[in-house]
Design a protein around this motif. Structure first.
Motif, PDB file in Angstrom:
ATOM      1  N   ASP A  30      23.421 -33.783  27.669  1.00  0.00           N
ATOM      2  CA  ASP A  30      23.927 -34.659  28.724  1.00  0.00           C
ATOM      3  C   ASP A  30      24.428 -33.860  29.919  1.00  0.00           C
ATOM      4  OD1 ASP A  30      23.370 -36.958  27.259  1.00  0.00           O
ATOM      5  OD2 ASP A  30      25.384 -37.072  26.408  1.00  0.00           O
ATOM      6  N   ALA A  31      25.134 -32.758  29.650  1.00  0.00           N
ATOM      7  CA  ALA A  31      25.650 -31.922  30.735  1.00  0.00           C
ATOM      8  C   ALA A  31      24.509 -31.307  31.538  1.00  0.00           C
ATOM      9  CB  ALA A  31      26.556 -30.833  30.167  1.00  0.00           C
ATOM     10  N   LEU A  32      23.470 -30.839  30.851  1.00  0.00           N
ATOM     11  CA  LEU A  32      22.349 -30.218  31.550  1.00  0.00           C
ATOM     12  C   LEU A  32      21.533 -31.254  32.327  1.00  0.00           C
ATOM     13  CD1 LEU A  32      21.067 -27.550  32.210  1.00  0.00           C
ATOM     14  CD2 LEU A  32      19.730 -27.715  30.106  1.00  0.00           C
ATOM     15  N   VAL A  33      21.416 -32.462  31.819  1.00  0.00           N
ATOM     16  CA  VAL A  33      20.756 -33.541  32.560  1.00  0.00           C
ATOM     17  C   VAL A  33      21.477 -33.745  33.896  1.00  0.00           C
ATOM     18  CG1 VAL A  33      20.359 -36.047  32.619  1.00  0.00           C
ATOM     19  CG2 VAL A  33      19.759 -34.729  30.574  1.00  0.00           C
ATOM     20  N   THR A  34      22.792 -33.758  33.860  1.00  0.00           N
ATOM     21  CA  THR A  34      23.584 -33.930  35.086  1.00  0.00           C
ATOM     22  C   THR A  34      23.340 -32.779  36.052  1.00  0.00           C
ATOM     23  OG1 THR A  34      25.268 -35.194  33.913  1.00  0.00           O
ATOM     24  CG2 THR A  34      25.926 -34.185  35.998  1.00  0.00           C
ATOM     25  N   VAL A  35      23.308 -31.554  35.544  1.00  0.00           N
ATOM     26  CA  VAL A  35      23.074 -30.384  36.398  1.00  0.00           C
ATOM     27  C   VAL A  35      21.684 -30.455  37.024  1.00  0.00           C
ATOM     28  CG1 VAL A  35      22.761 -27.872  36.392  1.00  0.00           C
ATOM     29  CG2 VAL A  35      24.709 -28.890  35.217  1.00  0.00           C
ATOM     30  N   ILE A  36      20.684 -30.819  36.233  1.00  0.00           N
ATOM     31  CA  ILE A  36      19.318 -30.909  36.761  1.00  0.00           C
ATOM     32  C   ILE A  36      19.265 -31.933  37.896  1.00  0.00           C
ATOM     33  CG2 ILE A  36      16.963 -31.666  36.235  1.00  0.00           C
ATOM     34  CD1 ILE A  36      17.427 -30.433  33.391  1.00  0.00           C
ATOM     35  N   GLN A  37      19.874 -33.082  37.705  1.00  0.00           N
ATOM     36  CA  GLN A  37      19.785 -34.143  38.705  1.00  0.00           C
ATOM     37  C   GLN A  37      20.741 -33.969  39.877  1.00  0.00           C
ATOM     38  OE1 GLN A  37      20.181 -37.608  35.992  1.00  0.00           O
ATOM     39  NE2 GLN A  37      18.194 -38.194  36.845  1.00  0.00           N
ATOM     40  N   LYS A  38      21.958 -33.513  39.609  1.00  0.00           N
ATOM     41  CA  LYS A  38      22.990 -33.472  40.658  1.00  0.00           C
ATOM     42  C   LYS A  38      23.309 -32.074  41.171  1.00  0.00           C
ATOM     43  CE  LYS A  38      24.980 -37.772  39.162  1.00  0.00           C
ATOM     44  NZ  LYS A  38      26.153 -38.525  38.803  1.00  0.00           N
ATOM     45  N   GLY A  39      22.797 -31.050  40.496  1.00  0.00           N
ATOM     46  CA  GLY A  39      23.063 -29.675  40.903  1.00  0.00           C
ATOM     47  C   GLY A  39      24.414 -29.187  40.422  1.00  0.00           C
TER      48      GLY A  39
ATOM     49  N   VAL B 207      28.578 -21.705  38.520  1.00  0.00           N
ATOM     50  CA  VAL B 207      28.479 -21.539  37.072  1.00  0.00           C
ATOM     51  C   VAL B 207      27.799 -20.230  36.706  1.00  0.00           C
ATOM     52  CG1 VAL B 207      27.547 -22.556  34.950  1.00  0.00           C
ATOM     53  CG2 VAL B 207      28.441 -24.037  36.752  1.00  0.00           C
ATOM     54  N   TRP B 208      26.753 -19.876  37.438  1.00  0.00           N
ATOM     55  CA  TRP B 208      25.975 -18.676  37.134  1.00  0.00           C
ATOM     56  C   TRP B 208      26.024 -17.669  38.289  1.00  0.00           C
ATOM     57  CZ3 TRP B 208      23.915 -17.964  32.368  1.00  0.00           C
ATOM     58  CH2 TRP B 208      23.817 -19.088  31.543  1.00  0.00           C
ATOM     59  N   GLY B 209      26.993 -17.785  39.145  1.00  0.00           N
ATOM     60  CA  GLY B 209      27.096 -16.869  40.269  1.00  0.00           C
ATOM     61  C   GLY B 209      27.113 -17.639  41.577  1.00  0.00           C
ATOM     62  N   PRO B 210      26.897 -16.949  42.681  1.00  0.00           N
ATOM     63  CA  PRO B 210      27.066 -17.577  43.991  1.00  0.00           C
ATOM     64  C   PRO B 210      25.932 -18.507  44.428  1.00  0.00           C
ATOM     65  CG  PRO B 210      26.381 -15.309  44.250  1.00  0.00           C
ATOM     66  CD  PRO B 210      26.616 -15.514  42.785  1.00  0.00           C
ATOM     67  N   VAL B 211      24.762 -18.418  43.792  1.00  0.00           N
ATOM     68  CA  VAL B 211      23.639 -19.251  44.205  1.00  0.00           C
ATOM     69  C   VAL B 211      23.742 -20.606  43.510  1.00  0.00           C
ATOM     70  CG1 VAL B 211      21.137 -19.482  44.264  1.00  0.00           C
ATOM     71  CG2 VAL B 211      22.179 -17.229  44.552  1.00  0.00           C
ATOM     72  N   PRO B 212      23.863 -21.696  44.275  1.00  0.00           N
ATOM     73  CA  PRO B 212      23.998 -23.014  43.649  1.00  0.00           C
ATOM     74  C   PRO B 212      22.672 -23.524  43.097  1.00  0.00           C
ATOM     75  CG  PRO B 212      23.936 -23.248  46.014  1.00  0.00           C
ATOM     76  CD  PRO B 212      23.940 -21.760  45.729  1.00  0.00           C
ATOM     77  N   MET B 213      22.770 -24.353  42.093  1.00  0.00           N
ATOM     78  CA  MET B 213      21.608 -25.095  41.587  1.00  0.00           C
ATOM     79  C   MET B 213      21.512 -26.335  42.464  1.00  0.00           C
ATOM     80  SD  MET B 213      19.320 -25.871  39.120  1.00  0.00           S
ATOM     81  CE  MET B 213      18.565 -27.353  38.425  1.00  0.00           C
ATOM     82  N   PRO B 214      20.392 -26.511  43.176  1.00  0.00           N
ATOM     83  CA  PRO B 214      20.292 -27.679  44.049  1.00  0.00           C
ATOM     84  C   PRO B 214      20.125 -28.964  43.251  1.00  0.00           C
ATOM     85  CG  PRO B 214      18.223 -26.488  44.029  1.00  0.00           C
ATOM     86  CD  PRO B 214      19.207 -25.671  43.242  1.00  0.00           C
ATOM     87  N   ALA B 215      20.539 -30.052  43.830  1.00  0.00           N
ATOM     88  CA  ALA B 215      20.333 -31.366  43.221  1.00  0.00           C
ATOM     89  C   ALA B 215      18.847 -31.698  43.238  1.00  0.00           C
ATOM     90  CB  ALA B 215      21.113 -32.421  43.992  1.00  0.00           C
ATOM     91  N   ASN B 216      18.415 -32.395  42.215  1.00  0.00           N
ATOM     92  CA  ASN B 216      17.022 -32.826  42.101  1.00  0.00           C
ATOM     93  C   ASN B 216      16.986 -34.324  41.798  1.00  0.00           C
ATOM     94  OD1 ASN B 216      15.343 -30.195  42.077  1.00  0.00           O
ATOM     95  ND2 ASN B 216      17.077 -29.780  40.738  1.00  0.00           N
ATOM     96  N   PRO B 217      17.378 -35.147  42.779  1.00  0.00           N
ATOM     97  CA  PRO B 217      17.446 -36.584  42.522  1.00  0.00           C
ATOM     98  C   PRO B 217      16.089 -37.219  42.236  1.00  0.00           C
ATOM     99  CG  PRO B 217      17.740 -36.129  44.848  1.00  0.00           C
ATOM    100  CD  PRO B 217      17.739 -34.805  44.146  1.00  0.00           C
ATOM    101  N   GLN B 218      15.007 -36.527  42.562  1.00  0.00           N
ATOM    102  CA  GLN B 218      13.672 -37.049  42.289  1.00  0.00           C
ATOM    103  C   GLN B 218      13.307 -36.950  40.812  1.00  0.00           C
ATOM    104  OE1 GLN B 218      14.364 -34.087  43.545  1.00  0.00           O
ATOM    105  NE2 GLN B 218      12.905 -32.572  42.829  1.00  0.00           N
ATOM    106  N   VAL B 219      14.084 -36.209  40.028  1.00  0.00           N
ATOM    107  CA  VAL B 219      13.834 -36.080  38.591  1.00  0.00           C
ATOM    108  C   VAL B 219      14.528 -37.253  37.894  1.00  0.00           C
ATOM    109  CG1 VAL B 219      14.110 -34.616  36.553  1.00  0.00           C
ATOM    110  CG2 VAL B 219      13.738 -33.561  38.802  1.00  0.00           C
ATOM    111  N   SER B 220      13.748 -38.059  37.213  1.00  0.00           N
ATOM    112  CA  SER B 220      14.327 -39.205  36.506  1.00  0.00           C
ATOM    113  C   SER B 220      15.207 -38.726  35.354  1.00  0.00           C
ATOM    114  CB  SER B 220      13.222 -40.103  35.942  1.00  0.00           C
ATOM    115  OG  SER B 220      12.567 -39.451  34.866  1.00  0.00           O
ATOM    116  N   GLU B 221      16.066 -39.597  34.876  1.00  0.00           N
ATOM    117  CA  GLU B 221      16.913 -39.226  33.746  1.00  0.00           C
ATOM    118  C   GLU B 221      16.063 -38.888  32.524  1.00  0.00           C
ATOM    119  OE1 GLU B 221      20.598 -40.688  30.952  1.00  0.00           O
ATOM    120  OE2 GLU B 221      20.197 -41.780  32.796  1.00  0.00           O
ATOM    121  N   ALA B 222      15.010 -39.631  32.294  1.00  0.00           N
ATOM    122  CA  ALA B 222      14.137 -39.360  31.141  1.00  0.00           C
ATOM    123  C   ALA B 222      13.483 -37.988  31.259  1.00  0.00           C
ATOM    124  CB  ALA B 222      13.077 -40.452  31.016  1.00  0.00           C
ATOM    125  N   ASP B 223      12.976 -37.648  32.441  1.00  0.00           N
ATOM    126  CA  ASP B 223      12.355 -36.335  32.632  1.00  0.00           C
ATOM    127  C   ASP B 223      13.400 -35.226  32.530  1.00  0.00           C
ATOM    128  OD1 ASP B 223       9.853 -37.458  32.928  1.00  0.00           O
ATOM    129  OD2 ASP B 223       9.830 -37.288  35.122  1.00  0.00           O
TER     130      ASP B 223
END
Length: 101
Positions: free
Chosen positions: A60-69, A73-89
């Motif tokens: 669940d936490a990783l789903v949120t990171v994938i979709q919302k960025g 957490v892993w250094g200065p480079v942010p994980m961008p939000a990916n709102p085009q990725v559905s919750e199922a994907d």
């Protein structure tokens, strides 16, 4: 091998099935991540080592990171939000990433 948006070839995840590889390619995950080495973002192996195992809320936490960025957490480079990725994907990708051992 999958072709990343950057135009370079990157090795495909070793344990990826057709569905996971198709999603990782479709959403350009391999542009920033690889199976074993840190690129722009952490490797899938490192993510699984940090969040996998007995953590029932990790998917669940990783789903949120994938979709919302995320950031910081892993250094200065942010994980961008990916709102085009559905919750199922995102759930399919997260489950696969966390299954890496």
């Amino acid at each position: 091998m999958s072709l990343a948006l950057t135009g370079g070839l990157r090795p495909a995840p070793a344990q990826a099935g057709p569905a996971e590889l198709a999603l990782a390619t479709k959403f350009a995950c391999m542009s920033c991540h690889s199976q074993t080495q840190k690129l722009v973002g952490p490797s899938f192996d490192a993510i699984a080592a940090k969040y996998g195992g007995d953590n029932p809320k990790a998917v669940d936490a990783l789903v949120t990171v994938i979709q919302k960025g995320s950031s910081g957490v892993w250094g200065p480079v942010p994980m961008p939000a990916n709102p085009q990725v559905s919750e199922a994907d995102a759930r399919t990708l997260a489950t696969w990433i966390l299954s890496q051992k």
